[in-house]
Design an enzyme around this catalytic site. Structure first.
Site, PDB file in Angstrom:
ATOM      1  N   ILE A 197      42.462  47.047  37.565  1.00 31.94           N
ATOM      2  CA  ILE A 197      41.213  46.374  37.173  1.00 31.94           C
ATOM      3  C   ILE A 197      40.408  47.206  36.177  1.00 31.94           C
ATOM      4  O   ILE A 197      39.935  46.691  35.165  1.00 31.94           O
ATOM      5  CB  ILE A 197      40.323  46.052  38.406  1.00 31.94           C
ATOM      6  CG1 ILE A 197      41.141  45.372  39.512  1.00 31.94           C
ATOM      7  CG2 ILE A 197      39.112  45.219  38.006  1.00 31.94           C
ATOM      8  CD1 ILE A 197      41.524  43.945  39.290  1.00 31.94           C
ATOM      9  N   CYS A 239      30.175  52.642  31.149  1.00 26.40           N
ATOM     10  CA  CYS A 239      30.084  52.891  32.569  1.00 26.40           C
ATOM     11  C   CYS A 239      31.148  53.906  32.909  1.00 26.40           C
ATOM     12  O   CYS A 239      32.201  53.934  32.277  1.00 26.40           O
ATOM     13  CB  CYS A 239      30.327  51.594  33.317  1.00 26.40           C
ATOM     14  SG  CYS A 239      30.573  51.821  35.057  1.00 26.40           S
ATOM     15  N   ASP A 249      37.433  48.419  44.510  1.00 26.99           N
ATOM     16  CA  ASP A 249      36.321  49.164  45.108  1.00 26.99           C
ATOM     17  C   ASP A 249      36.723  49.949  46.360  1.00 26.99           C
ATOM     18  O   ASP A 249      35.910  50.686  46.914  1.00 26.99           O
ATOM     19  CB  ASP A 249      35.159  48.212  45.457  1.00 26.99           C
ATOM     20  CG  ASP A 249      34.381  47.811  44.218  1.00 26.99           C
ATOM     21  OD1 ASP A 249      34.660  48.339  43.134  1.00 26.99           O
ATOM     22  OD2 ASP A 249      33.487  46.944  44.343  1.00 26.99           O
ATOM     23  N   ARG A 292      24.569  47.740  35.814  1.00 27.07           N
ATOM     24  CA  ARG A 292      25.180  46.685  35.003  1.00 27.07           C
ATOM     25  C   ARG A 292      24.908  45.282  35.517  1.00 27.07           C
ATOM     26  O   ARG A 292      24.819  44.338  34.739  1.00 27.07           O
ATOM     27  CB  ARG A 292      26.691  46.843  35.016  1.00 27.07           C
ATOM     28  CG  ARG A 292      27.287  47.852  34.177  1.00 27.07           C
ATOM     29  CD  ARG A 292      28.793  47.777  34.357  1.00 27.07           C
ATOM     30  NE  ARG A 292      29.291  46.399  34.266  1.00 27.07           N
ATOM     31  CZ  ARG A 292      29.520  45.773  33.136  1.00 27.07           C
ATOM     32  NH1 ARG A 292      29.339  46.350  31.995  1.00 27.07           N
ATOM     33  NH2 ARG A 292      29.950  44.519  33.153  1.00 27.07           N
ATOM     34  N   ARG A 301      23.183  54.313  45.702  1.00 28.23           N
ATOM     35  CA  ARG A 301      23.155  53.008  45.015  1.00 28.23           C
ATOM     36  C   ARG A 301      23.757  51.920  45.888  1.00 28.23           C
ATOM     37  O   ARG A 301      23.430  50.748  45.716  1.00 28.23           O
ATOM     38  CB  ARG A 301      23.970  53.085  43.719  1.00 28.23           C
ATOM     39  CG  ARG A 301      23.324  53.874  42.618  1.00 28.23           C
ATOM     40  CD  ARG A 301      24.124  53.738  41.359  1.00 28.23           C
ATOM     41  NE  ARG A 301      24.469  52.332  41.120  1.00 28.23           N
ATOM     42  CZ  ARG A 301      25.438  51.910  40.324  1.00 28.23           C
ATOM     43  NH1 ARG A 301      26.177  52.771  39.677  1.00 28.23           N
ATOM     44  NH2 ARG A 301      25.676  50.627  40.172  1.00 28.23           N
ATOM     45  N   ARG A 343      33.930  48.111  30.592  1.00 27.70           N
ATOM     46  CA  ARG A 343      33.201  47.013  31.241  1.00 27.70           C
ATOM     47  C   ARG A 343      32.349  46.189  30.272  1.00 27.70           C
ATOM     48  O   ARG A 343      31.113  46.179  30.355  1.00 27.70           O
ATOM     49  CB  ARG A 343      32.345  47.561  32.374  1.00 27.70           C
ATOM     50  CG  ARG A 343      33.185  48.266  33.398  1.00 27.70           C
ATOM     51  CD  ARG A 343      32.378  48.722  34.560  1.00 27.70           C
ATOM     52  NE  ARG A 343      32.257  47.719  35.590  1.00 27.70           N
ATOM     53  CZ  ARG A 343      31.664  47.958  36.758  1.00 27.70           C
ATOM     54  NH1 ARG A 343      31.131  49.100  37.012  1.00 27.70           N
ATOM     55  NH2 ARG A 343      31.593  47.004  37.665  1.00 27.70           N
ATOM     56  N   LYS A 374      26.079  44.486  49.246  1.00 26.02           N
ATOM     57  CA  LYS A 374      25.333  44.737  48.012  1.00 26.02           C
ATOM     58  C   LYS A 374      25.773  43.774  46.912  1.00 26.02           C
ATOM     59  O   LYS A 374      24.950  43.192  46.211  1.00 26.02           O
ATOM     60  CB  LYS A 374      25.584  46.185  47.561  1.00 26.02           C
ATOM     61  CG  LYS A 374      25.095  46.468  46.163  1.00 26.02           C
ATOM     62  CD  LYS A 374      25.405  47.886  45.721  1.00 26.02           C
ATOM     63  CE  LYS A 374      26.793  48.079  45.164  1.00 26.02           C
ATOM     64  NZ  LYS A 374      26.998  47.602  43.789  1.00 26.02           N
ATOM     65  N   ASN A 375      27.097  43.608  46.768  1.00 26.08           N
ATOM     66  CA  ASN A 375      27.579  42.801  45.655  1.00 26.08           C
ATOM     67  C   ASN A 375      27.393  41.299  45.859  1.00 26.08           C
ATOM     68  O   ASN A 375      27.578  40.513  44.922  1.00 26.08           O
ATOM     69  CB  ASN A 375      29.053  43.108  45.362  1.00 26.08           C
ATOM     70  CG  ASN A 375      29.207  44.466  44.693  1.00 26.08           C
ATOM     71  OD1 ASN A 375      28.214  45.109  44.344  1.00 26.08           O
ATOM     72  ND2 ASN A 375      30.441  44.904  44.523  1.00 26.08           N
TER      73      ASN A 375
HETATM   74  C1  UD1 Z   1      32.216  43.490  40.160  1.00 26.86           C
HETATM   75  C2  UD1 Z   1      31.679  44.393  41.236  1.00 26.86           C
HETATM   76  C3  UD1 Z   1      32.389  45.738  41.210  1.00 26.86           C
HETATM   77  C4  UD1 Z   1      33.903  45.539  41.296  1.00 26.86           C
HETATM   78  C5  UD1 Z   1      34.377  44.546  40.245  1.00 26.86           C
HETATM   79  C6  UD1 Z   1      35.847  44.179  40.407  1.00 26.86           C
HETATM   80  C7  UD1 Z   1      29.383  43.657  41.462  1.00 26.86           C
HETATM   81  C8  UD1 Z   1      27.954  43.962  41.245  1.00 26.86           C
HETATM   82  N1  UD1 Z   1      30.253  44.572  41.025  1.00 26.86           N
HETATM   83  O1  UD1 Z   1      31.936  44.126  38.913  1.00 26.86           O
HETATM   84  O2  UD1 Z   1      31.927  46.514  42.308  1.00 26.86           O
HETATM   85  O3  UD1 Z   1      34.548  46.770  41.083  1.00 26.86           O
HETATM   86  O4  UD1 Z   1      33.618  43.321  40.337  1.00 26.86           O
HETATM   87  O5  UD1 Z   1      36.093  43.679  41.671  1.00 26.86           O
HETATM   88  O6  UD1 Z   1      29.740  42.659  42.054  1.00 26.86           O
HETATM   89  N2  UD1 Z   1      35.764  42.327  31.868  1.00 26.86           N
HETATM   90  C9  UD1 Z   1      35.891  42.011  30.545  1.00 26.86           C
HETATM   91  N3  UD1 Z   1      34.904  41.266  29.968  1.00 26.86           N
HETATM   92  C10 UD1 Z   1      33.825  40.811  30.664  1.00 26.86           C
HETATM   93  C11 UD1 Z   1      33.714  41.123  32.019  1.00 26.86           C
HETATM   94  C12 UD1 Z   1      34.708  41.883  32.609  1.00 26.86           C
HETATM   95  O7  UD1 Z   1      36.858  42.398  29.876  1.00 26.86           O
HETATM   96  O8  UD1 Z   1      32.984  40.126  30.075  1.00 26.86           O
HETATM   97  C13 UD1 Z   1      36.806  43.144  32.522  1.00 26.86           C
HETATM   98  C14 UD1 Z   1      36.284  44.459  33.086  1.00 26.86           C
HETATM   99  O9  UD1 Z   1      36.252  45.467  32.106  1.00 26.86           O
HETATM  100  C15 UD1 Z   1      37.286  44.735  34.193  1.00 26.86           C
HETATM  101  C16 UD1 Z   1      37.643  43.341  34.706  1.00 26.86           C
HETATM  102  O10 UD1 Z   1      37.275  42.441  33.667  1.00 26.86           O
HETATM  103  O11 UD1 Z   1      38.448  45.316  33.644  1.00 26.86           O
HETATM  104  C17 UD1 Z   1      36.952  42.937  35.995  1.00 26.86           C
HETATM  105  O12 UD1 Z   1      35.564  43.144  35.853  1.00 26.86           O
HETATM  106  P1  UD1 Z   1      34.500  42.255  36.633  1.00 26.86           P
HETATM  107  O13 UD1 Z   1      35.202  41.483  37.709  1.00 26.86           O
HETATM  108  O14 UD1 Z   1      33.701  41.499  35.650  1.00 26.86           O
HETATM  109  O15 UD1 Z   1      33.597  43.370  37.297  1.00 26.86           O
HETATM  110  P2  UD1 Z   1      32.039  43.307  37.552  1.00 26.86           P
HETATM  111  O16 UD1 Z   1      31.603  41.914  37.781  1.00 26.86           O
HETATM  112  O17 UD1 Z   1      31.349  44.125  36.521  1.00 26.86           O
END
Ligand code: UD1
Length: 436
Positions: free
Chosen positions: A342, A124, A320, A100, A412, A129, A22-23
């Site tokens: 994370i 979320c 995850d 998201r 989902r 996030r 999915k991701n």
């Molecule tokens: C993706 C995955 C999710 C997984 C996560 C971490 C998808 C669709 N989802 O989510 O399943 O749990 O990676 O492996 O691929 N952060 C910030 N600012 C930002 C973006 C992120 O502070 O602009 C922080 C987040 O709050 C979190 C960390 O960075 O603490 C990692 O988040 P991120 O890797 O961005 O997760 P997603 O891409 O949303």
């Protein structure tokens, strides 16, 4: 509302096939916005997040053809993003709020059309996030961004994004994907440092390269992208879902049994395999007719040993799979210390596990699990995607009947979860809204 009813206590035996990730599929769908020619994607898992992402692209004006494959467990989609210039280029709140990952359309739209309007995803269940890392990098590439009415309103005054040398302040999967796609069409070279190296990003990069992008450093923390003026169409099959594979491995580890997962990439679940091996499970890998096969065994009477877990960006232990691994540790002898690094609020499954009989305590970002605890079935409520999977695993272990409510979270991200578990001999069924 559907629920899952599980009669626990049966070891899991048999075979199942991993679905597409999915991701990986979500950013690949967004990548179709980068060109006017058809992008054909195979092995998209038949889950609601994928349907939502396809709807986001339709809302932006794309032609989307979707057909069922693999007996309804997967989709094949053809996406054509031609003639979008005339439209609003707006990803609406109604869709973005449910997922998201819709923010991933921002980079491609800005890179190709120089403007975009994408609803902010909002909070979320598993933490704040934010999307600051996405927006900061796009601003450095020349975008002007303002937040208005809950939307990210972005434009590129010069008409085309510019390449940058950028170090992400934090490792982010989504930000790396968004900027990778934007950089593919930017003017000049972009270097992304401290980039996430999750396999899903490598998969996206391979699709982009097939579309004509020039990317080096695949699967590493430094990506170099030489922007090109236009990208073409491509056909691509997404990689197997390592989180789905990991979820079934945890199910077998917790409930006991002997199962083979076909068509998976064991290398991508190495951190979990290592953990479960140290905990007492046995693994074998071999070539099969449909790619690699991974066999997991936990013989009857084989006790599990408690092990500590620390979540980290790839190749570390995936956040995850933290919840699913916690279900395993409730059955292991000793104390397991599980540290979530994370997301700040990712222990919502813990309270539901306690209701089933788990013996655990949460201290900030750490869970301390004491096992083995006998679990007994009851009604539990799913709170997010991976937490739901954990409750299913716990239900497979528990004596008596467990009902998992609010399984729209599961739908989902897991295609045919109950069908695949039934194939392993689990007594699990889906029932509709009314009484069980
Ligand atoms: C993706 C995955 C999710 C997984 C996560 C971490 C998808 C669709 N989802 O989510 O399943 O749990 O990676 O492996 O691929 N952060 C910030 N600012 C930002 C973006 C992120 O502070 O602009 C922080 C987040 O709050 C979190 C960390 O960075 O603490 C990692 O988040 P991120 O890797 O961005 O997760 P997603 O891409 O949303």
């Amino acid at each position: 509302m559907d629920r899952l009813v599980i009669e626990g206590g049966t070891p899991l035996e048999g075979r199942l096939q991993a679905g597409g990730a999915k991701n990986a599929a979500l950013p690949c769908i967004a990548a179709a916005l980068l060109g006017a020619d058809t992008v054909a994607l195979e092995r998209l898992p038949a889950v609601s997040d994928i349907r939502t992402m396809l709807k986001v692209l339709q809302a932006l004006g794309c032609e989307v053809l979707r057909e069922d494959t693999e007996e309804g467990l997967a989709y094949r989609a053809e996406i054509r993003a031609a003639g979008l210039e005339a439209g609003e280029l707006r990803a609406p709140y109604e869709l973005v709020k449910t997922m998201r990952a819709s923010i991933l359309v921002l980079g491609p739209l800005l890179a190709r059309f120089g403007r975009a309007s994408v609803s902010l995803p909002g909070g979320c269940a598993i933490g704040a996030r934010p999307v600051n890392l996405h927006l900061e990098a796009l601003e450095r590439m020349g975008a002007t961004i303002r937040i208005s009415g809950g939307y990210v309103e972005a434009e590129v005054p010069s008409g085309r994004l510019k390449g940058i040398d950028h170090t992400f302040e934090k490792v982010s999967v989504g930000a790396t994907e968004n900027i990778l796609m934007a950089a593919a069409l930017a003017e000049g070279t972009t270097v992304l440092r401290n980039a996430a190296a999750e396999p899903e990003i490598g998969d996206l990069a391979r699709l982009l390269i097939a579309m004509g992008a020039r990317i080096e450093g695949l699967d590493s923390a430094t990506l170099t992208i030489r922007g090109v003026p236009a990208l073409g169409g491509a056909a691509h099959a997404v990689i197997p879902d390592r989180i789905e594979v990991g979820t079934y491995l945890c199910a077998v580890a917790a409930a006991g049994g002997d199962a083979v997962i076909e068509r998976c990439l064991p290398e991508q679940v190495r951190a979990l395999i290592d953990l479960l091996e140290r905990a007492g499970c046995t693994f074998t890998e071999r070539e099969g007719p449909e790619g690699l096969q991974l066999r997991i065994r936990r013989e009857p009477g084989q006790k599990l040993r408690a092990k500590d877990i620390l979540t980290a960006p790839y190749p570390g232990f995936p956040t995850d799979l933290q919840a699913q691994a916690m279900a395993v540790m409730t059955q292991a002898c000793g104390i397991s210390v599980i540290k979530e690094t994370i997301f700040e609020n990712r222990f919502q499954h813990a309270m539901e596990l306690e209701r089933l009989g788990a013996n655990l305590r949460i201290e900030g970002g750490t869970a301390i699990v004491a096992g083995p605890a006998p679990l007994t079935g009851c009604t539990v409520m799913a709170t997010d995607l991976r937490a739901s999977a954990t409750l299913v695993i716990a239900g497979l272990v528990a004596s008596g009947q467990t009902t998992v409510d609010r399984i729209y979270h599961l739908d989902r991200g897991y295609a045919g979860l109950e069908r695949k578990l039934q194939g392993l001999g689990a007594r699990i069924r889906r029932v509709g809204g009314g009484s069980v």
